[in-house]
Design an enzyme around this catalytic site. Structure first.
Site, short mmCIF file in Angstrom:
data_model
loop_
_atom_site.label_atom_id
_atom_site.label_comp_id
_atom_site.label_asym_id
_atom_site.label_seq_id
_atom_site.Cartn_x
_atom_site.Cartn_y
_atom_site.Cartn_z
CE LYS A 8 0.88 1.23 4.49
NZ LYS A 8 1.81 1.99 4.62
CG ASP A 139 0.00 -0.41 8.66
OD1 ASP A 139 -0.56 0.71 8.96
OD2 ASP A 139 1.11 -0.18 8.06
#
Length: 295
Positions: A8, A139
Site C-alpha cells: 500500500k 496496518d
C-alpha cells in the site's frame, strides 16, 4: 492456496495525538498497490517433520527475523487460538523490501489469515478476520479487503472510500492516465525512530476532501508528517523526492514511516536515474487509478 499480498501507499499521514497507552492516533488514506509478496498455504498430513504449530519457509528478498517472529507465523497463531487447525506448510516469497513503509509484512499477515480461512474452509467473516488482523499490527486490517480507505485511530478504524453501485465498485473514466513509481533506497528507519521525532497536532482540514480534489493540488495540501522526522535522518529521501518532481511528477511523498518514496506522473514514468537502478535499490512502476476515491 496462494494469495498475492499487495502492498500500500499512504496519501497523507498525520499524527494527531499520543495516547496514554503509548500508541498514536493517526489520520491517513491507504491505497492498495499491485506490488506484493506471495503466500502459499498447503495442508499436510501429520508427521514429525510438520509440527502442529505449522512450518514456514521463505524465499525471495531476505527476511531478517527468526521464523517464530515472522508476521505470517503470528497470523497462523492468531487464527489457531480461535479454531483448531491441521498441520500447515506456509511458504512466503518476498518481493517487497522490509523497512519501506509499504505494509509488506502486515499484508503478509492479513493474506495468511485469508489463505488459511479458504484452505481450511473456516468460513470466518471479514469482520472476524479484521479483528484477528488488528491483534497482529495496526496496518493489518486494511489488507483484509485491500480497498482504498480512510484509516484513523491507531490505523485499525477503516472507512471505505470505494464508490459502489450495489456491491460493485464504480470505475470513473479519467481524462488523463496516471502512472505510479515507488523507489526504496538501501536504507531504512525504524517506526520507533520515526514517531520519536514528530509532534502530534490536530488536523485543520478534511483529508478525504483534499484528496478528492485534482491531483495537481495535492503537492501544496497533502503531506506525510513523518517526513519531518525521517528526512533529517535519511537525507537521500528528500533528494529522491526533489528528483521525482524534477522528472515531472505531479505529486510525490514518502509512504508510511519510510523509507520508500513514491510519485504520480501523467502518462508514462520517465527513465530512472542510473543510481536508482543500482544493486540494493528497489523500484516498482504501475498504473495509478484514483477513480475509487473520486466523487
Amino acid at each position: 492456496m496462494i494469495e498475492l499480498c499487495n502492498c500500500k501507499i499512504n496519501l497523507g499521514l498525520y499524527i494527531t495525538a499520543r495516547r496514554p497507552d503509548g500508541y498514536h492516533e493517526i489520520v491517513t488514506v491507504m491505497l492498495p498497490v499491485a506490488w506484493g509478496d506471495i503466500v502459499e498455504i498447503t495442508s499436510a498430513s501429520p508427521c514429525p517433520a510438520i509440527p502442529s504449530r505449522g512450518l514456514i519457509a521463505t524465499t525471495g528478498y531476505p527476511v531478517n527475523c527468526p521464523p517464530e517472529k515472522n508476521l505470517v507465523m503470528k497470523a497462523y497463531r492468531a487464527i489457531a487460538q480461535e479454531v483448531e487447525l491441521p498441520p500447515l506448510v506456509l511458504h512466503l516469497h518476498k518481493n517487497v523490501p522490509d523497512g519501506a513503509g509499504l505494509g509488506g509484512g502486515s499484508s503478509d499477515a492479513a493474506h495468511t489469515l485469508l489463505a488459511i480461512n479458504k484452505e481450511c474452509n473456516l468460513g470466518l467473516s471479514v469482520e472476524k478476520l479484521q479483528e484477528l488482523a488488528a491483534r497482529i499490527g495496526a496496518d493489518c486490517p486494511f489488507f483484509i479487503t485491500s480497498e482504498p480507505a480512510l484509516c484513523t485511530g491507531i490505523g485499525t478504524t477503516l472507512q471505505s472510500l470505494v464508490c459502489r453501485a450495489g456491491d460493485a465498485p464504480v470505475s470513473i473514466l479519467l481524462k488523463v492516465r496516471y502512472s505510479l513509481l515507488i523507489v526504496k533506497p538501501p536504507c531504512s528507519v525504524s517506526t520507533k525512530e520515526a514517531y520519536a521525532g514528530v509532534t502530534p497536532r490536530p488536523m485543520d482540514f478534511d483529508l478525504v476532501e483534499a484528496i478528492r480534489q485534482p491531483i495537481e493540488t495535492w503537492k501544496d495540501r497533502i503531506h506525510n508528517q513523518f517526513e519531518e522526522s525521517v528526512f533529517p535522518l535519511l537525507p537521500v529521501l528528500p533528494e529522491i523526492k526533489q528528483k521525482m518532481y524534477d522528472m515531472g511528477a505531479v505529486y510525490a511523498s514518502m509512504s508510511g514511516s519510510g523509507s520508500a518514496m513514491y510519485a504520480i506522473f501523467h502518462g508514462e514514468v520517465p527513465p530512472l536515474p542510473a543510481e536508482w537502478l543500482a544493486n540494493g535499490w528497489h523500484h516498482y512502476i504501475g498504473e495509478f487509478d484514483p477513480a475509487p476515491i473520486e466523487r
